[in-house]
Design a protein around this motif. Structure first.
Motif, PDB file in Angstrom:
ATOM      1  N   THR A  33      -3.745  -7.176  -8.816  1.00 27.68           N
ATOM      2  CA  THR A  33      -4.528  -8.140  -9.594  1.00 27.68           C
ATOM      3  C   THR A  33      -3.701  -9.343 -10.024  1.00 27.68           C
ATOM      4  N   ALA A  34      -2.410  -9.352  -9.718  1.00 32.05           N
ATOM      5  CA  ALA A  34      -1.533 -10.444 -10.153  1.00 32.05           C
ATOM      6  C   ALA A  34      -1.988 -11.767  -9.534  1.00 32.05           C
ATOM      7  N   ASN A  35      -2.056 -12.788 -10.394  1.00 34.84           N
ATOM      8  CA  ASN A  35      -2.425 -14.138  -9.956  1.00 34.84           C
ATOM      9  C   ASN A  35      -1.368 -15.120 -10.424  1.00 34.84           C
ATOM     10  N   ASN A  36      -1.032 -16.047  -9.557  1.00 33.94           N
ATOM     11  CA  ASN A  36      -0.033 -17.058  -9.868  1.00 33.94           C
ATOM     12  C   ASN A  36      -0.716 -18.358 -10.277  1.00 33.94           C
ATOM     13  N   TRP A  41       2.353 -16.118 -14.270  1.00 32.66           N
ATOM     14  CA  TRP A  41       1.616 -15.075 -13.570  1.00 32.66           C
ATOM     15  C   TRP A  41       0.728 -14.377 -14.582  1.00 32.66           C
ATOM     16  N   THR A  42      -0.404 -13.874 -14.128  1.00 31.62           N
ATOM     17  CA  THR A  42      -1.192 -12.956 -14.934  1.00 31.62           C
ATOM     18  C   THR A  42      -1.218 -11.627 -14.194  1.00 31.62           C
ATOM     19  N   VAL A  66       0.290 -12.097 -19.627  1.00 32.50           N
ATOM     20  CA  VAL A  66       0.768 -13.381 -19.124  1.00 32.50           C
ATOM     21  C   VAL A  66       2.292 -13.318 -19.049  1.00 32.50           C
ATOM     22  N   VAL A  67       2.851 -13.673 -17.890  1.00 30.47           N
ATOM     23  CA  VAL A  67       4.298 -13.699 -17.699  1.00 30.47           C
ATOM     24  C   VAL A  67       4.684 -15.129 -17.317  1.00 30.47           C
ATOM     25  N   PRO A  68       5.163 -15.917 -18.306  1.00 24.60           N
ATOM     26  CA  PRO A  68       5.502 -17.319 -18.042  1.00 24.60           C
ATOM     27  C   PRO A  68       6.608 -17.480 -16.996  1.00 24.60           C
ATOM     28  N   HIS A  69       6.506 -18.539 -16.210  1.00 23.95           N
ATOM     29  CA  HIS A  69       7.503 -18.824 -15.184  1.00 23.95           C
ATOM     30  C   HIS A  69       8.840 -19.229 -15.778  1.00 23.95           C
ATOM     31  N   ASP A  70       8.844 -19.739 -17.012  1.00 25.46           N
ATOM     32  CA  ASP A  70      10.081 -20.254 -17.605  1.00 25.46           C
ATOM     33  C   ASP A  70      10.949 -19.174 -18.242  1.00 25.46           C
ATOM     34  N   GLY A  71      10.546 -17.920 -18.113  1.00 28.73           N
ATOM     35  CA  GLY A  71      11.334 -16.840 -18.680  1.00 28.73           C
ATOM     36  C   GLY A  71      10.977 -16.489 -20.113  1.00 28.73           C
ATOM     37  N   SER A  72       9.993 -17.167 -20.686  1.00 23.93           N
ATOM     38  CA  SER A  72       9.522 -16.811 -22.023  1.00 23.93           C
ATOM     39  C   SER A  72       8.967 -15.391 -21.970  1.00 23.93           C
ATOM     40  N   PRO A  73       8.920 -14.728 -23.119  1.00 24.25           N
ATOM     41  CA  PRO A  73       8.451 -13.346 -23.120  1.00 24.25           C
ATOM     42  C   PRO A  73       7.014 -13.188 -22.618  1.00 24.25           C
TER      43      PRO A  73
END
Length: 98
Positions: A33-36, A41-42, A66-73
């Motif tokens: 289900t991961a979407n970029n 990414w979600t 939600v997994v931010p591309h910038d490395g945020s939590p």
């Protein structure tokens, strides 16, 4: 840039170590289900009890991480606005709304 596999791992770590440390064995990641999106990414997940029974009361309240591309939590997506709109606002630097 975070890869899909890294995003799924980050989401799983968030769920098992921060959001649901008492339900580690119950968390089931749904990597297909991961979407970029431009911002992140979600990734969706479910609880094993919900999968086994179909009982709505056993499902997670919010299943989108939600997994931010910038490395945020990694974090839960807000319940409003819809995820795509939230991610577009984040990408444009307009979140939180002013």
């Amino acid at each position: 840039m975070v890869t899909k596999d890294e995003a799924v791992t980050a989401a799983e770590n968030f769920l098992k170590n921060v959001a649901y440390p008492d339900r580690v064995d119950s968390v089931v990641m749904l990597p297909d289900t991961a979407n970029n999106f431009p911002y992140a990414w979600t990734v969706r997940f479910d609880f094993q009890e919900h999968i086994d029974t179909g009982e709505f009361a056993l499902a997670p309240f919010s299943s989108l991480i939600v997994v931010p591309h910038d490395g945020s939590p990694a974090h839960f997506a807000p319940t409003y606005p819809p995820p795509a709109e939230y991610l577009a606002l984040q990408a444009a630097g307009n979140w939180p709304p002013k």
